[in-house]
Design an enzyme around this catalytic site. Structure first.
Site, PDB file in Angstrom:
ATOM      1  N   CYS A  58       0.819  -1.211   0.000  1.00 41.04           N
ATOM      2  CA  CYS A  58       0.000   0.000   0.000  1.00 41.04           C
ATOM      3  C   CYS A  58       0.853   1.261   0.000  1.00 41.04           C
ATOM      4  O   CYS A  58       0.393   2.326  -0.400  1.00 41.04           O
ATOM      5  CB  CYS A  58      -0.949  -0.002   1.193  1.00 41.04           C
ATOM      6  SG  CYS A  58      -0.129  -0.141   2.789  1.00 41.04           S
ATOM      7  N   ASP A 118       7.681  -0.711  10.903  1.00 35.20           N
ATOM      8  CA  ASP A 118       6.670  -1.646  10.414  1.00 35.20           C
ATOM      9  C   ASP A 118       7.366  -2.908   9.907  1.00 35.20           C
ATOM     10  O   ASP A 118       7.961  -2.906   8.837  1.00 35.20           O
ATOM     11  CB  ASP A 118       5.851  -0.988   9.298  1.00 35.20           C
ATOM     12  CG  ASP A 118       4.714  -1.881   8.818  1.00 35.20           C
ATOM     13  OD1 ASP A 118       4.664  -3.048   9.232  1.00 35.20           O
ATOM     14  OD2 ASP A 118       3.876  -1.389   8.045  1.00 35.20           O
ATOM     15  N   GLU A 120       6.044  -5.664   8.936  1.00 39.50           N
ATOM     16  CA  GLU A 120       5.290  -6.452   7.974  1.00 39.50           C
ATOM     17  C   GLU A 120       5.974  -6.440   6.598  1.00 39.50           C
ATOM     18  O   GLU A 120       5.818  -7.365   5.801  1.00 39.50           O
ATOM     19  CB  GLU A 120       3.861  -5.923   7.848  1.00 39.50           C
ATOM     20  CG  GLU A 120       3.019  -6.171   9.093  1.00 39.50           C
ATOM     21  CD  GLU A 120       1.615  -5.616   8.967  1.00 39.50           C
ATOM     22  OE1 GLU A 120       1.220  -5.263   7.851  1.00 39.50           O
ATOM     23  OE2 GLU A 120       0.918  -5.525   9.997  1.00 39.50           O
ATOM     24  N   ILE A 197      -3.686  -7.382   5.057  1.00 34.43           N
ATOM     25  CA  ILE A 197      -3.997  -6.218   5.887  1.00 34.43           C
ATOM     26  C   ILE A 197      -5.290  -6.462   6.658  1.00 34.43           C
ATOM     27  O   ILE A 197      -5.404  -6.121   7.838  1.00 34.43           O
ATOM     28  CB  ILE A 197      -4.104  -4.944   5.021  1.00 34.43           C
ATOM     29  CG1 ILE A 197      -2.716  -4.558   4.486  1.00 34.43           C
ATOM     30  CG2 ILE A 197      -4.695  -3.795   5.815  1.00 34.43           C
ATOM     31  CD1 ILE A 197      -2.715  -3.343   3.596  1.00 34.43           C
ATOM     32  N   GLY A 198      -6.274  -7.078   5.996  1.00 36.99           N
ATOM     33  CA  GLY A 198      -7.532  -7.385   6.661  1.00 36.99           C
ATOM     34  C   GLY A 198      -7.344  -8.329   7.837  1.00 36.99           C
ATOM     35  O   GLY A 198      -7.919  -8.131   8.914  1.00 36.99           O
TER      36      GLY A 198
END
Length: 419
Positions: A58, A118, A120, A197-198
């Site tokens: 993103c 972050d 991730e 992400i969800g």
């Protein structure tokens, strides 16, 4: 950084764009779906590019690879996304060789993330490398580099407190909800989209809101069920989306679609609705703001928010950068030794060839020529000469590629590298 799969010298590049200069709309143009990344890698291989990984999140889209010229990579990126060369030139960046290496270290360790620390992103780097390896688009250099970045990421997470607390977009969204929605335990939360992400957002919602009214909807219901099963949440069919929107107090959208999945036509609201769009490209049409009592927040706004925890993390940046420098130095040392070793071997062989020729010549010309004595002296000279060249190439201030090229030209030698 030569690559023996091409006749012309190639260099290691990163071309890409991120949140620093490219807004969400522009990043959306350059975002790469899984299929687009696969197609891009296939074409890269056909074009003779030996090594390439693609990362698209993103907050950034980047290509890392070996090329004769960065435009080879830029062209691939534009062809397989909706971005143009003009857009790229306006907001993007190009890094070469050591600068590209440093950039990957910062990206992979979260030092270049929109939300500092972050972690991730390192999984995206791993995934990109695995996809490239499956296409035959990696080499030992790339594998060593990615493993070094993974090592630095692990050390920073384990040896510093920069990872204290969650530091992702998913956490930022929950942080926003906690600070802006009263009585969140009693509100109805609808999560639309259960990709990475969800999933992360769902875990943070359960952990931090203590809410028992969380509903999941995904186009593929089985994916939603797997996540819901972990937390005992409600799952609804995609066909129920419009009805569930009427019941929701908070809607979180993370579908990963290439076009908006939520617009005002779906909203027949009976109460205020907060919408958080965590997607790139945007998955919520801004026309939802035409509906009374709708609040829309995009991930760029979430990522700009700071808190005391984030401010505290900044204190550990010097410690994290010291770890990066240490691991990166080990990698650079490995690459330089690996790169110039064939040249030193070839140089030594060339000098040995010259020595043998000269010994034969003087053996014929000089009576009582002491060949053993001459051989001992010349061998020591060759060892000293090659050592001088090796020490020069090991020096961190040496332009290794240029020096190797110069040595090869002067001594008329050819070497093969293993990049």
């Amino acid at each position: 950084m030569k690559n023996n799969n091409n006749t012309k010298p190639s260099h290691f590049y990163v071309v890409g764009l991120n949140y620093k200069k490219a807004d969400a709309e522009t990043r959306g143009k350059f975002s790469l779906s899984d299929q687009a990344k696969s197609n891009l890698l296939d074409e890269a291989r056909l074009e003779g590019i030996s090594s390439l990984i693609a990362i698209s999140t993103c907050n950034r889209t980047e290509l890392y690879g070996f090329a004769e010229h960065p435009f080879q990579l830029i062209s691939l990126l534009c062809k397989h996304s909706n971005g143009t060369v003009e857009d790229f030139q306006r907001v993007a960046y190009i890094h070469k060789n050591n600068e590209a290496i440093s950039h990957l270290f910062k990206v992979g360790t979260g030092m270049d993330s929109q939300i500092l620390g972050d972690f991730e992103i390192i999984s995206q780097v791993k995934t990109g490398f695995i996809a490239a390896r499956e296409k035959g688009l990696t080499n030992s250099y790339f594998e060593r580099l990615v493993n070094s970045v993974i090592q630095a990421s692990k050390r920073i997470k384990n040896e510093t407190e920069i990872s204290t607390g969650a530091t992702s977009v998913s956490f930022a969204s929950v942080h926003y909800i906690l600070h802006n929605v009263k009585d969140i335990k009693e509100k109805n939360i609808l999560l639309f989209g259960t990709g990475k992400i969800g999933r992360n957002t769902c875990e943070n919602l359960v952990k931090h809101t203590k809410n028992n009214h969380i509903t999941l909807i995904n186009r593929t219901k089985d994916k939603a069920r797997k996540i819901a099963g972990k937390f005992n949440l409600i799952v609804k069919d995609y066909a129920d989306l419009q009805a569930e929107l009427q019941n929701a107090d908070v809607l979180i959208v993370a579908t990963g679609a290439q076009n908006p999945t939520i617009d005002k036509e779906l909203l027949n609201l009976k109460k205020p609705l907060l919408i958080l769009d965590l997607s790139i490209p945007k998955n919520v049409n801004e026309n939802v703001l035409d509906v009374t009592d709708v609040t829309l927040v995009h991930l760029d706004q979430l990522s700009q928010m700071t808190d005391d925890t984030l401010a505290k993390r900044k204190e550990y940046v010097p410690q994290a950068m010291a770890i990066i420098d240490e691991v990166k130095y080990e990698f650079i040392t490995w690459t330089q030794a690996r790169k110039f070793a064939p040249t030193i071997h070839a140089l030594k062989a060339k000098l040995e060839e010259i020595k043998e020729t000269e010994l034969k010549y003087h053996k014929k010309k000089i009576e009582n020529f002491d060949e053993d004595h001459a051989n001992l002296i010349t061998t020591r000279l060759i060892q000293k000469i090659t050592s001088h060249f090796a020490n020069h190439l090991k020096n961190e201030n040496t332009e290794v590629d240029e020096s190797i090229e110069w040595i090869e030209k002067v001594f008329q030698i050819e070497t093969l590298t293993n990049e």
